[in-house]
Design a protein around this motif. Structure first.
Motif, short mmCIF file in Angstrom:
data_model
loop_
_atom_site.label_atom_id
_atom_site.label_comp_id
_atom_site.label_asym_id
_atom_site.label_seq_id
_atom_site.Cartn_x
_atom_site.Cartn_y
_atom_site.Cartn_z
N TYR A 64 3.69 7.61 97.17
CA TYR A 64 3.99 8.34 95.93
C TYR A 64 2.87 9.26 95.45
CZ TYR A 64 7.76 4.95 95.86
OH TYR A 64 8.85 4.19 96.19
N ARG A 65 1.78 9.34 96.20
CA ARG A 65 0.62 10.13 95.76
C ARG A 65 0.98 11.59 95.44
NH1 ARG A 65 -2.98 8.53 99.50
NH2 ARG A 65 -4.22 7.27 98.08
N ALA A 66 1.69 12.25 96.32
CA ALA A 66 2.03 13.66 96.11
C ALA A 66 2.92 13.85 94.89
CB ALA A 66 2.71 14.23 97.36
N ARG A 67 3.86 12.93 94.67
CA ARG A 67 4.73 13.04 93.50
C ARG A 67 3.93 12.86 92.21
NH1 ARG A 67 9.97 9.72 95.73
NH2 ARG A 67 10.57 11.29 97.26
N LEU A 68 3.00 11.92 92.22
CA LEU A 68 2.16 11.73 91.04
C LEU A 68 1.34 12.99 90.76
CD1 LEU A 68 0.85 8.09 91.60
CD2 LEU A 68 2.34 8.84 89.75
N GLU A 69 0.75 13.53 91.81
CA GLU A 69 -0.11 14.71 91.63
C GLU A 69 0.65 15.88 91.01
OE1 GLU A 69 -3.41 17.36 94.03
OE2 GLU A 69 -2.35 15.76 95.07
N SER A 70 1.86 16.12 91.50
CA SER A 70 2.62 17.27 91.01
C SER A 70 3.28 17.00 89.66
CB SER A 70 3.68 17.68 92.04
OG SER A 70 4.62 16.65 92.20
N LEU A 90 -4.73 10.83 80.06
CA LEU A 90 -4.59 11.73 81.20
C LEU A 90 -4.78 13.19 80.77
CD1 LEU A 90 -4.07 12.04 84.19
CD2 LEU A 90 -1.61 11.87 83.74
N SER A 91 -4.40 13.47 79.54
CA SER A 91 -4.55 14.84 79.04
C SER A 91 -6.02 15.25 78.93
CB SER A 91 -3.88 14.98 77.67
OG SER A 91 -4.44 14.05 76.76
N ALA A 92 -6.93 14.28 78.90
CA ALA A 92 -8.37 14.58 78.78
C ALA A 92 -9.09 14.53 80.13
CB ALA A 92 -9.02 13.60 77.81
N VAL A 93 -8.35 14.28 81.20
CA VAL A 93 -8.95 14.18 82.54
C VAL A 93 -8.91 15.54 83.21
CG1 VAL A 93 -8.73 13.10 84.82
CG2 VAL A 93 -8.26 11.75 82.75
N ALA A 94 -10.03 15.99 83.73
CA ALA A 94 -10.07 17.26 84.46
C ALA A 94 -9.19 17.16 85.71
CB ALA A 94 -11.51 17.59 84.87
N GLN A 95 -8.69 18.29 86.17
CA GLN A 95 -7.83 18.29 87.35
C GLN A 95 -8.54 17.69 88.56
OE1 GLN A 95 -4.64 18.80 87.52
NE2 GLN A 95 -4.51 18.59 89.75
N THR A 96 -9.82 17.98 88.73
CA THR A 96 -10.55 17.38 89.86
C THR A 96 -10.64 15.87 89.70
OG1 THR A 96 -12.64 17.84 88.72
CG2 THR A 96 -11.92 19.44 90.37
N GLY A 97 -10.79 15.39 88.46
CA GLY A 97 -10.82 13.94 88.22
C GLY A 97 -9.49 13.28 88.55
N TRP A 98 -8.39 13.97 88.23
CA TRP A 98 -7.05 13.47 88.56
C TRP A 98 -6.87 13.39 90.08
CZ3 TRP A 98 -3.16 10.66 87.59
CH2 TRP A 98 -1.85 10.95 87.99
N GLN A 149 -9.23 13.16 92.34
CA GLN A 149 -10.11 12.11 92.86
C GLN A 149 -9.53 10.72 92.59
OE1 GLN A 149 -13.80 13.07 90.93
NE2 GLN A 149 -14.31 14.70 92.38
N ALA A 150 -8.93 10.54 91.42
CA ALA A 150 -8.33 9.24 91.10
C ALA A 150 -7.20 8.91 92.07
CB ALA A 150 -7.79 9.26 89.67
N LEU A 151 -6.43 9.91 92.46
CA LEU A 151 -5.32 9.67 93.39
C LEU A 151 -5.79 9.45 94.82
CD1 LEU A 151 -2.71 12.23 92.01
CD2 LEU A 151 -2.76 9.74 91.69
N ASP A 152 -7.05 9.75 95.10
CA ASP A 152 -7.61 9.51 96.44
C ASP A 152 -8.28 8.14 96.55
OD1 ASP A 152 -6.79 11.82 97.66
OD2 ASP A 152 -8.59 12.96 97.11
N LYS A 153 -8.32 7.38 95.44
CA LYS A 153 -8.91 6.04 95.48
C LYS A 153 -7.95 5.06 96.16
CE LYS A 153 -9.77 5.04 91.22
NZ LYS A 153 -10.30 4.54 89.95
N ASP A 154 -8.38 3.82 96.28
CA ASP A 154 -7.55 2.78 96.90
C ASP A 154 -6.41 2.33 96.00
OD1 ASP A 154 -9.18 2.81 99.13
OD2 ASP A 154 -10.46 1.18 98.39
N PHE A 155 -6.51 2.59 94.70
CA PHE A 155 -5.46 2.19 93.77
C PHE A 155 -5.44 3.20 92.62
CE2 PHE A 155 -9.33 0.42 92.05
CZ PHE A 155 -9.19 0.62 90.68
N VAL A 156 -4.31 3.21 91.92
CA VAL A 156 -4.21 4.01 90.70
C VAL A 156 -3.44 3.19 89.67
CG1 VAL A 156 -2.08 5.23 91.31
CG2 VAL A 156 -3.71 6.30 89.75
#
Length: 198
Positions: free
Chosen positions: A111-117, A149-157, A159-166
């Motif tokens: 589901y990573r790609a769906r979350l990102e978009s 989430l509204s306060a998280v930079a796009q790069t932070g978002w 990076q969060a989705l590239d971790k082992d969990f979200v």
């Protein structure tokens, strides 16, 4: 030796009976959250073959999450070494109710790609992002643990989705008791629709 306050409580059974009554009401409320999830359109359309469909709900309770009583509903739930997919609803005495999506392993990869978009939809749903790096088992919403989430930079978002969990969560004040079922179901409905790709 007992303090004067402790000594007074030892002889008073009313507060303990009231606490048990409150915990029973919490269990009932979380049962209503489970019922509300089962009728969400995105959940009703979830593929029957998905492993998470075959596991029933689990309610656990305890007395000592950071020294305070709690009740947790995991539904739907899938916890294994290779895969986590859970909607976790938690009551924490003196604090709040939280509605949390927890993904790891195969489910996160799926589901990573769906979350990102779908970031705008998740922001609109009031999602907060778990920002601790290592330990996914903190449950409280707070500074240094979750961030809107509204306060998280796009790069932070990303990076969060590239971790082992979200983990994405929304909290409900204890004063909003009557709105917890509809609030949690609304949040979960948005999250499940994102994951399903609706």
């Amino acid at each position: 030796m007992l303090t004067p306050e402790e000594r007074a409580l030892v002889f008073n059974t009313d507060w303990l009976r009231m606490k048990h009554g409150i915990m029973d009401k919490v269990m009932h409320l979380l049962g209503q959250v489970q019922d509300a999830i089962t009728i969400l359109p995105a959940w009703q359309q979830w593929p029957e073959a998905a492993p998470v469909r075959s596991l029933g709900a689990k309610i656990s309770k305890g007395e000592r999450y950071k020294d305070l009583p709690y009740v947790i509903l995991d539904y739907p739930r899938l916890f294994s070494r290779e895969d986590i997919f859970a909607l976790r609803t938690m009551f924490w005495w003196g604090h709040d109710f939280t509605a949390t999506l927890h993904l790891a392993g195969h489910s996160l990869a799926r589901y990573r790609a769906r979350l990102e978009s779908a970031r705008p939809a998740l922001e609109a749903a009031g999602a907060q992002l778990y920002i601790l790096e290592e330990d996914p088992w903190h449950h409280e919403i707070g500074a240094g643990i979750y961030q809107p989430l509204s306060a998280v930079a796009q790069t932070g978002w990303e990076q969060a989705l590239d971790k082992d969990f979200v983990k994405l969560a929304r909290s409900f004040d204890l004063g909003e008791w009557e709105q917890v079922v509809t609030g949690a179901a609304g949040f979960y409905g948005e999250v499940l629709a994102v994951l399903k790709g609706a």
